[in-house]
Design a protein around this motif. Structure first.
Motif, PDB file in Angstrom:
ATOM      1  N   ASP A  38      30.568  -6.005 -13.598  1.00 26.74           N
ATOM      2  CA  ASP A  38      30.586  -4.638 -13.045  1.00 26.74           C
ATOM      3  C   ASP A  38      29.893  -4.592 -11.684  1.00 26.74           C
ATOM      4  O   ASP A  38      30.337  -3.912 -10.758  1.00 26.74           O
ATOM      5  CB  ASP A  38      29.855  -3.664 -13.985  1.00 26.74           C
ATOM      6  CG  ASP A  38      30.576  -3.530 -15.317  1.00 26.74           C
ATOM      7  OD1 ASP A  38      31.753  -3.919 -15.374  1.00 26.74           O
ATOM      8  OD2 ASP A  38      29.949  -3.052 -16.278  1.00 26.74           O
ATOM      9  N   TYR A  39      28.772  -5.326 -11.606  1.00 26.69           N
ATOM     10  CA  TYR A  39      28.000  -5.367 -10.353  1.00 26.69           C
ATOM     11  C   TYR A  39      28.877  -5.941  -9.235  1.00 26.69           C
ATOM     12  O   TYR A  39      28.936  -5.394  -8.132  1.00 26.69           O
ATOM     13  CB  TYR A  39      26.764  -6.242 -10.609  1.00 26.69           C
ATOM     14  CG  TYR A  39      25.670  -6.205  -9.570  1.00 26.69           C
ATOM     15  CD1 TYR A  39      25.500  -5.133  -8.698  1.00 26.69           C
ATOM     16  CD2 TYR A  39      24.755  -7.266  -9.476  1.00 26.69           C
ATOM     17  CE1 TYR A  39      24.472  -5.130  -7.769  1.00 26.69           C
ATOM     18  CE2 TYR A  39      23.724  -7.258  -8.557  1.00 26.69           C
ATOM     19  CZ  TYR A  39      23.590  -6.202  -7.697  1.00 26.69           C
ATOM     20  OH  TYR A  39      22.575  -6.204  -6.773  1.00 26.69           O
ATOM     21  N   ASN A  42      31.498  -3.628  -8.142  1.00 24.99           N
ATOM     22  CA  ASN A  42      30.901  -2.562  -7.321  1.00 24.99           C
ATOM     23  C   ASN A  42      30.359  -3.128  -6.006  1.00 24.99           C
ATOM     24  O   ASN A  42      29.478  -2.539  -5.380  1.00 24.99           O
ATOM     25  CB  ASN A  42      29.781  -1.872  -8.112  1.00 24.99           C
ATOM     26  CG  ASN A  42      29.571  -0.444  -7.676  1.00 24.99           C
ATOM     27  OD1 ASN A  42      30.523   0.279  -7.376  1.00 24.99           O
ATOM     28  ND2 ASN A  42      28.318  -0.033  -7.587  1.00 24.99           N
ATOM     29  N   CYS A  46      24.127  -1.556  -6.529  1.00 25.96           N
ATOM     30  CA  CYS A  46      23.686  -1.073  -7.837  1.00 25.96           C
ATOM     31  C   CYS A  46      24.308   0.296  -8.123  1.00 25.96           C
ATOM     32  O   CYS A  46      24.157   1.225  -7.327  1.00 25.96           O
ATOM     33  CB  CYS A  46      22.160  -0.972  -7.864  1.00 25.96           C
ATOM     34  SG  CYS A  46      21.559  -0.204  -9.377  1.00 25.96           S
ATOM     35  N   PRO A  47      25.028   0.439  -9.245  1.00 25.20           N
ATOM     36  CA  PRO A  47      25.662   1.725  -9.541  1.00 25.20           C
ATOM     37  C   PRO A  47      24.635   2.815  -9.860  1.00 25.20           C
ATOM     38  O   PRO A  47      24.953   3.993  -9.782  1.00 25.20           O
ATOM     39  CB  PRO A  47      26.525   1.440 -10.760  1.00 25.20           C
ATOM     40  CG  PRO A  47      26.153   0.096 -11.256  1.00 25.20           C
ATOM     41  CD  PRO A  47      25.293  -0.589 -10.248  1.00 25.20           C
ATOM     42  N   ARG A  48      23.404   2.412 -10.190  1.00 21.62           N
ATOM     43  CA  ARG A  48      22.403   3.412 -10.551  1.00 21.62           C
ATOM     44  C   ARG A  48      21.658   3.940  -9.325  1.00 21.62           C
ATOM     45  O   ARG A  48      21.547   5.140  -9.133  1.00 21.62           O
ATOM     46  CB  ARG A  48      21.426   2.807 -11.554  1.00 21.62           C
ATOM     47  CG  ARG A  48      20.419   3.798 -12.073  1.00 21.62           C
ATOM     48  CD  ARG A  48      19.619   3.200 -13.207  1.00 21.62           C
ATOM     49  NE  ARG A  48      18.497   4.049 -13.523  1.00 21.62           N
ATOM     50  CZ  ARG A  48      17.278   3.598 -13.751  1.00 21.62           C
ATOM     51  NH1 ARG A  48      17.023   2.303 -13.708  1.00 21.62           N
ATOM     52  NH2 ARG A  48      16.309   4.430 -14.030  1.00 21.62           N
ATOM     53  N   ASP A  50      22.128   2.636  -5.976  1.00 18.56           N
ATOM     54  CA  ASP A  50      22.861   2.396  -4.732  1.00 18.56           C
ATOM     55  C   ASP A  50      22.217   1.326  -3.845  1.00 18.56           C
ATOM     56  O   ASP A  50      22.524   1.216  -2.664  1.00 18.56           O
ATOM     57  CB  ASP A  50      23.025   3.702  -3.929  1.00 18.56           C
ATOM     58  CG  ASP A  50      24.349   3.728  -3.175  1.00 18.56           C
ATOM     59  OD1 ASP A  50      25.339   3.204  -3.719  1.00 18.56           O
ATOM     60  OD2 ASP A  50      24.384   4.245  -2.047  1.00 18.56           O
ATOM     61  N   LYS A 263      31.063   0.085   0.604  1.00 17.20           N
ATOM     62  CA  LYS A 263      32.447   0.356   0.197  1.00 17.20           C
ATOM     63  C   LYS A 263      33.295   0.881   1.363  1.00 17.20           C
ATOM     64  O   LYS A 263      34.515   0.821   1.315  1.00 17.20           O
ATOM     65  CB  LYS A 263      32.482   1.325  -0.992  1.00 17.20           C
ATOM     66  CG  LYS A 263      32.049   2.732  -0.689  1.00 17.20           C
ATOM     67  CD  LYS A 263      32.265   3.628  -1.915  1.00 17.20           C
ATOM     68  CE  LYS A 263      31.511   4.923  -1.887  1.00 17.20           C
ATOM     69  NZ  LYS A 263      31.486   5.717  -0.672  1.00 17.20           N
TER      70      LYS A 263
END
Ligand SMILES: [Zn+2]
Length: 283
Positions: A38-39, A42, A46-48, A50, A263
């Motif tokens: 997932d990391y 992404n 970090c999805p939590r 950023d 992104k």
């Protein structure tokens, strides 16, 4: 206790460096355990919280360039010209760094396209001896510029460095004027030079090619500076402001043009290349 907490408790010391193939990694900022797949999907953000994780040349090139790009061979330079030794021989440090790295030194170039726009892209890897700038980095920078001139394409560089490679003494500092002259060759050819500052970019790299871009971008929260904060604080005897030497602070004070989320980097680079290349054609 949740399933994730149980898994997390069972593997207390997982770090990327120790276990590169591990299924889980810990965000260095918020300490969240992240599923590696997932990391990676992404973009190593970090999805939590950023936090933009530090990435090497292969991951970066894969994110930025269209499939089919070609990694350029690393130029060979005279190794260890000073026969340097501190607690370890420089040659042993190089050997150890190469053992853990896919490329022979800290700067790797590739030629290809960014969302359809031809470009030569250089990526400095902080994981290779702190991304430090020695003769190999200088030679790779020149090779990247020469290829850009030959391709009539912009040179885009992602910087990440602790500074000059002290094991090469004055020869590492000579890479500062050397790379500066190379940038002049790009300018003489009317080609854009675009810098993306990533965490951390410091020392002699900041004092030379990292700050000479036609456009200066940075990733969020990247540390960008010349001397370290403690040195500055001790010298001027003043407390430094909040966020000092971070990308957003530099942007707010006019030192860089934009802070771009990972992104959005590919799209932003493509737009900037269009703009600068159109300006060149109009000139
Ligand atoms: Zn995080």
């Amino acid at each position: 206790m949740s399933w994730l907490t149980r898994v997390r408790n069972r593997i207390p010391f997982v770090t990327k460096r120790d276990t590169p193939d591990n299924l889980w990694q810990k965000c260095k900022k918020c300490q969240e355990m992240l599923f590696t797949k997932d990391y990676e999907e992404n973009l190593w953000v970090c999805p939590r919280c950023d936090d933009h994780g530090r990435i090497g040349a292969d991951a970066r090139l894969g994110q930025i360039m269209d499939p089919g790009f070609e990694v350029l061979p690393a130029p060979t330079v005279k190794e260890d010209p000073l026969k340097f030794k501190d607690s370890k021989r420089y040659t042993d440090r190089l050997k150890a760094a190469r053992h853990n790295a896919p490329h022979p030194d800290a700067l790797t170039n590739a030629v290809g396209a960014i969302d359809g726009r031809k470009a030569v892209v250089g990526v400095q890897d902080f994981g290779f001896m702190g991304g430090s700038m020695g003769m190999a980095v200088g030679a790779a920078f020149l090779a990247g510029v020469s290829r850009a001139v030959a391709e009539k394409a912009p040179y885009v560089i992602f910087t990440a460095a602790g500074g000059a490679r002290m094991q090469e003494g004055i020869l590492s500092l000579m890479q500062m004027p050397r790379t500066t002259v190379a940038i002049q060759q790009l300018k003489a050819a009317g080609l854009p030079y675009i810098v993306v500052l990533t965490d951390p970019t410091t020392g002699g790299v900041t004092a030379s090619y990292a700050m000479l871009g036609d456009i200066q971008m940075a990733e969020p929260n990247a540390l960008i500076g010349f001397a370290g904060q403690r040195v500055i604080q001790d010298t001027i005897r003043e407390k430094l402001p909040e966020g000092f030497q971070r990308a957003e602070y530099l942007h707010a004070h006019g030192m860089i043009d934009m802070v771009v989320h990972r992104k959005d980097l590919r799209g932003t680079l493509a737009e900037v290349i269009d703009y600068l290349m159109a300006a060149k054609q109009a000139a």
